[in-house]
Write a protein that holds these residues in place. Structure first.
Motif, short mmCIF file in Angstrom:
data_model
loop_
_atom_site.label_atom_id
_atom_site.label_comp_id
_atom_site.label_asym_id
_atom_site.label_seq_id
_atom_site.Cartn_x
_atom_site.Cartn_y
_atom_site.Cartn_z
N PHE A 115 0.86 -1.18 0.00
CA PHE A 115 0.00 0.00 0.00
C PHE A 115 0.89 1.23 0.00
N HIS A 116 0.69 2.10 -0.99
CA HIS A 116 1.45 3.34 -1.08
C HIS A 116 0.57 4.50 -0.61
N ASP A 117 1.16 5.44 0.10
CA ASP A 117 0.50 6.70 0.38
C ASP A 117 1.59 7.76 0.58
N LEU A 118 1.17 8.97 0.94
CA LEU A 118 2.14 10.06 1.04
C LEU A 118 3.05 9.93 2.25
N GLY A 119 2.81 8.92 3.09
CA GLY A 119 3.64 8.70 4.27
C GLY A 119 4.75 7.69 4.05
N ASN A 120 4.91 7.20 2.82
CA ASN A 120 6.06 6.34 2.56
C ASN A 120 6.80 6.77 1.30
N VAL A 121 8.03 6.34 1.20
CA VAL A 121 8.88 6.72 0.07
C VAL A 121 9.36 5.46 -0.63
N ASN A 122 9.26 5.45 -1.95
CA ASN A 122 9.67 4.30 -2.76
C ASN A 122 11.03 4.57 -3.38
N TYR A 123 11.88 3.58 -3.33
CA TYR A 123 13.22 3.69 -3.93
C TYR A 123 13.42 2.53 -4.91
N SER A 124 14.10 2.80 -6.00
CA SER A 124 14.32 1.79 -7.03
C SER A 124 15.75 1.94 -7.56
#
Length: 321
Positions: A115-124
């Motif tokens: 689940f993505h929302d503005l409270g997490n950060v995705n790194y690739s």
């Protein structure tokens, strides 16, 4: 202001906006098409369709030997792994009863539903397949967390980043044993090809954990036998770090890993100024909605939006009949 002066003012603003748009677009196109060995992209968009398509575009078009880091934050969305069945991953009653439910998007990598929302950060992180290791960049993120004071962070045997219980700490960044009571703060997923591979994860900083638990708890799981890979359920938690600090720390560790202390300092300075910068073997590019003007990214967005609409319509139809 007279109508004529207002029209002139509007045209002037429009031209200035177009010049700025072309400048940023040119920076992105030039940077992404370059041979700079170490490339960092920070997305300014919260659009999951754009960010996931941008990730795929960079993966497909960047030369194999180049190491890239993409960081982005999405608006509320349920992101399925490539081989997962939405019927056993999503809490459909909660999805249908919510006034403004999250988007359902299927990414191109394996791994579990997140689940993505503005409270997490995705790194690739993408790299040559010959240099790929499932824990290499998870440990990079752990080092960044520890520099920010999260001493309990560590990579577990499932390649996820977890927080050890009760203030417990270990010297190593990767565990080779099971520890009871850990909380998962970042899962990992991968895509491997012959020449190039990537590892991506989502870091729970200040996410709405009630939404994570609510939307990803399917009541149909025990009743449906279907093809697909089930997610592995884990206790989750937030690390309670401000997003900008986390992003800066990860970018610095990425620079240190691939270019050494000099590269780390270049990236640190670029992050502080929040300006695009290319300096020898390393560079940073802030990417906005202009990336959606790239034809390959456009195609990716259209593909993801079609699948998202199909999921939404089917879920709604099945639940209200």
């Amino acid at each position: 202001m007279s109508p004529s002066r207002g029209l002139i003012f509007a045209r002037t603003v429009s031209r200035a906006h177009q010049r700025q748009f072309r400048r940023y677009q040119s920076t992105f196109r030039t940077f992404s098409g370059s041979q700079i060995p170490v490339q960092v992209y920070i997305s300014k968009s919260n659009n999951p369709y754009l960010n996931l398509s941008l990730e795929h575009h960079l993966f497909q078009t960047t030369p194999p030997k180049i190491a890239t880091l993409l960081i982005y934050t999405n608006s509320p969305s349920i992101v399925l792994g490539r081989n997962q069945n939405p019927w056993v991953e999503v809490n459909h009653p909660q999805f249908a009863s919510t006034f403004n439910p999250p988007l359902i998007v299927r990414r191109r990598s394996g791994g579990g539903t997140v689940f993505h929302d503005l409270g997490n950060v995705n790194y690739s992180v993408a790299m040559p397949t010959s240099a790929f290791c499932r824990d290499k960049h998870a440990e990079m993120v752990v080092r960044a967390l520890r520099k920010l004071g999260v001493a309990e962070a560590v990579v577990n045997k499932r390649h996820d980043i977890v927080i050890l219980p009760d203030g417990m700490t270990v010297e190593e960044t990767r565990l080779t044993r099971e520890v009871v009571g850990t909380k998962k703060v970042s899962g990992s997923a991968y895509k491997l090809t012959t020449r190039r591979s990537y590892h991506h994860g989502t870091m729970l900083l200040e996410s709405r954990l009630e939404d994570v638990r609510g939307y990803l708890r399917s009541a149909a799981r025990e009743w449906i036998k279907a093809r697909g890979v089930d997610s592995v359920r884990s206790m989750v938690g937030n690390v309670r770090i401000e997003g900008g600090k986390f992003v800066g720390a990860v970018v610095e560790e990425f620079g240190r890993m691939y270019v050494g202390e000099e590269g780390m300092e270049i990236l640190k300075d670029a992050m502080a100024s929040r300006r695009d910068r290319i300096d020898g073997e390393v560079g940073v590019c802030w990417v906005g909605e202009e990336a959606g003007e790239v034809e390959e990214v456009q195609k990716g967005i259209a593909e993801l939006m079609v699948s998202s609409r199909v999921y939404g319509r089917v879920l709604y139809a099945e639940l209200v009949v």
